[in-house]
Motif scaffolding. Sequence first.
Motif, PDB file in Angstrom:
ATOM      1  N   PHE A 174      10.053   2.216  -3.100  1.00  0.00           N
ATOM      2  CA  PHE A 174       9.468   3.278  -2.303  1.00  0.00           C
ATOM      3  C   PHE A 174      10.233   4.578  -2.525  1.00  0.00           C
ATOM      4  N   ASP A 175       9.589   5.687  -2.199  1.00  0.00           N
ATOM      5  CA  ASP A 175      10.247   6.987  -2.350  1.00  0.00           C
ATOM      6  C   ASP A 175      11.388   7.167  -1.355  1.00  0.00           C
ATOM      7  N   ALA A 212       0.816  -1.210   0.000  1.00  0.00           N
ATOM      8  CA  ALA A 212       0.000   0.000   0.000  1.00  0.00           C
ATOM      9  C   ALA A 212       0.853   1.265   0.000  1.00  0.00           C
ATOM     10  N   ARG A 213       2.108   1.154   0.440  1.00  0.00           N
ATOM     11  CA  ARG A 213       3.007   2.317   0.500  1.00  0.00           C
ATOM     12  C   ARG A 213       3.905   2.440  -0.720  1.00  0.00           C
ATOM     13  N   ALA A 214       3.994   1.395  -1.512  1.00  0.00           N
ATOM     14  CA  ALA A 214       4.942   1.362  -2.622  1.00  0.00           C
ATOM     15  C   ALA A 214       4.575   2.361  -3.714  1.00  0.00           C
ATOM     16  N   THR A 215       5.620   2.853  -4.387  1.00  0.00           N
ATOM     17  CA  THR A 215       5.403   3.726  -5.544  1.00  0.00           C
ATOM     18  C   THR A 215       5.636   2.988  -6.858  1.00  0.00           C
ATOM     19  N   TYR A 216       6.247   1.797  -6.776  1.00  0.00           N
ATOM     20  CA  TYR A 216       6.487   0.999  -7.974  1.00  0.00           C
ATOM     21  C   TYR A 216       6.428  -0.475  -7.596  1.00  0.00           C
ATOM     22  N   LEU A 217       5.598  -1.232  -8.314  1.00  0.00           N
ATOM     23  CA  LEU A 217       5.459  -2.664  -8.099  1.00  0.00           C
ATOM     24  C   LEU A 217       5.792  -3.392  -9.398  1.00  0.00           C
ATOM     25  N   SER A 218       6.711  -4.317  -9.332  1.00  0.00           N
ATOM     26  CA  SER A 218       7.008  -5.141 -10.499  1.00  0.00           C
ATOM     27  C   SER A 218       6.921  -6.596 -10.078  1.00  0.00           C
ATOM     28  N   THR A 219       6.105  -7.370 -10.787  1.00  0.00           N
ATOM     29  CA  THR A 219       5.840  -8.737 -10.356  1.00  0.00           C
ATOM     30  C   THR A 219       5.899  -9.701 -11.524  1.00  0.00           C
ATOM     31  N   TYR A 220       6.377 -10.909 -11.241  1.00  0.00           N
ATOM     32  CA  TYR A 220       6.291 -12.015 -12.193  1.00  0.00           C
ATOM     33  C   TYR A 220       5.419 -13.074 -11.554  1.00  0.00           C
ATOM     34  N   GLN A 221       4.401 -13.534 -12.272  1.00  0.00           N
ATOM     35  CA  GLN A 221       3.462 -14.527 -11.756  1.00  0.00           C
ATOM     36  C   GLN A 221       3.437 -15.733 -12.685  1.00  0.00           C
ATOM     37  N   ALA A 222       3.760 -16.893 -12.120  1.00  0.00           N
ATOM     38  CA  ALA A 222       3.874 -18.109 -12.923  1.00  0.00           C
ATOM     39  C   ALA A 222       2.615 -18.960 -12.911  1.00  0.00           C
ATOM     40  N   GLN A 223       1.770 -18.811 -11.880  1.00  0.00           N
ATOM     41  CA  GLN A 223       0.623 -19.696 -11.719  1.00  0.00           C
ATOM     42  C   GLN A 223      -0.723 -18.991 -11.808  1.00  0.00           C
ATOM     43  N   LEU A 224      -0.791 -17.770 -11.290  1.00  0.00           N
ATOM     44  CA  LEU A 224      -2.067 -17.083 -11.131  1.00  0.00           C
ATOM     45  C   LEU A 224      -1.980 -15.641 -11.598  1.00  0.00           C
ATOM     46  N   VAL A 225      -3.122 -15.057 -11.901  1.00  0.00           N
ATOM     47  CA  VAL A 225      -3.197 -13.622 -12.151  1.00  0.00           C
ATOM     48  C   VAL A 225      -2.762 -12.895 -10.878  1.00  0.00           C
ATOM     49  N   TYR A 226      -2.008 -11.831 -11.033  1.00  0.00           N
ATOM     50  CA  TYR A 226      -1.550 -11.022  -9.896  1.00  0.00           C
ATOM     51  C   TYR A 226      -2.749 -10.593  -9.060  1.00  0.00           C
ATOM     52  N   GLY A 227      -2.617 -10.685  -7.730  1.00  0.00           N
ATOM     53  CA  GLY A 227      -3.726 -10.411  -6.825  1.00  0.00           C
ATOM     54  C   GLY A 227      -4.398  -9.070  -7.043  1.00  0.00           C
ATOM     55  N   LEU A 228      -3.629  -8.032  -7.373  1.00  0.00           N
ATOM     56  CA  LEU A 228      -4.207  -6.708  -7.583  1.00  0.00           C
ATOM     57  C   LEU A 228      -5.003  -6.618  -8.874  1.00  0.00           C
TER      58      LEU A 228
END
Length: 282
Positions: free
Chosen positions: A214-215, A98-114
């Motif tokens: 984060f900033d 919730a505090r992050a300014t940048y999210l980078s994710t790799y998902q192998a099994q499921l759609v990213y939760g967000l």
Amino acid sequence: MVHIQSLDPTASPLDYYGWELRRQREAHGLKQGQLGEIIFCTGSLIGQIETTKKVPTRDFSERVDAALGTDGVFSRLIGLVLRSQLPTWFQPHAEMEARATYLSTYQAQLVYGLMQTKEYARAVLATGMPDDLDGLVAARMERQRILDREQPPLTWAILDEAVLLRPIGGHEVMRRQLAHLLEFTRHRWVHVQVLPNSAGEHVGIDGAFTVMRFDDDPDIIYTEDLISGHMTANPETLREASLRYARLQATALSMEESAALIARVMEERYGERSHPEDPAVA
């Protein structure tokens, strides 16, 4: 004499919510059924929420605020309540997310939760046979509100092609989920790429991971195993994760190609004329 359950408002966010709801209702001279009539629900539901037997929703909270004139008290509380419904081991990640300014994710099994639809999330979360599935689903939907902020975190998701082909929740749920992914092509701060099966072996083959930036705080990498999650700010681990993510981005289809593949899978595998048992799209 009717026994009224006594809550300790310091026990948890949910207990405080129930305690405060009862206090505000009684201060307005309303019985549970009367408040229910005002906000279009049953008095029984009011009672269940006041005694923590039911987790409130954001819509419920907004209607209570409007009915009781509580100046957004319950709308502010609901975020804390829903976050408290997440597994204990996951709550620190949700707070950092919730505090992050940048999210980078790799998902192998499921759609990213967000990026999950409510129906898809319900099907995924149900596999863990939780005691309160509704609460977990509501908590996941609440997490997604960060993407609706005026200044949301820049979010970059790489999904393995297998994510598109795995029929979580069934035919219709997957069609709506893929349509939801396509909606992000119009979102300025959210980007989706697909890592095609043709990539073969790759640097993310060990599993999913998410890097949060984060900033004013050090970057964090988050990973999960079978039963818990792990966060670290170790510089060497972060350098390795950043290198792997850059390679995954280079190997993945472009955003335009990814959107085209998602649309094709949606129509050919989950379209109205197709069936769940159809062979996977090549």
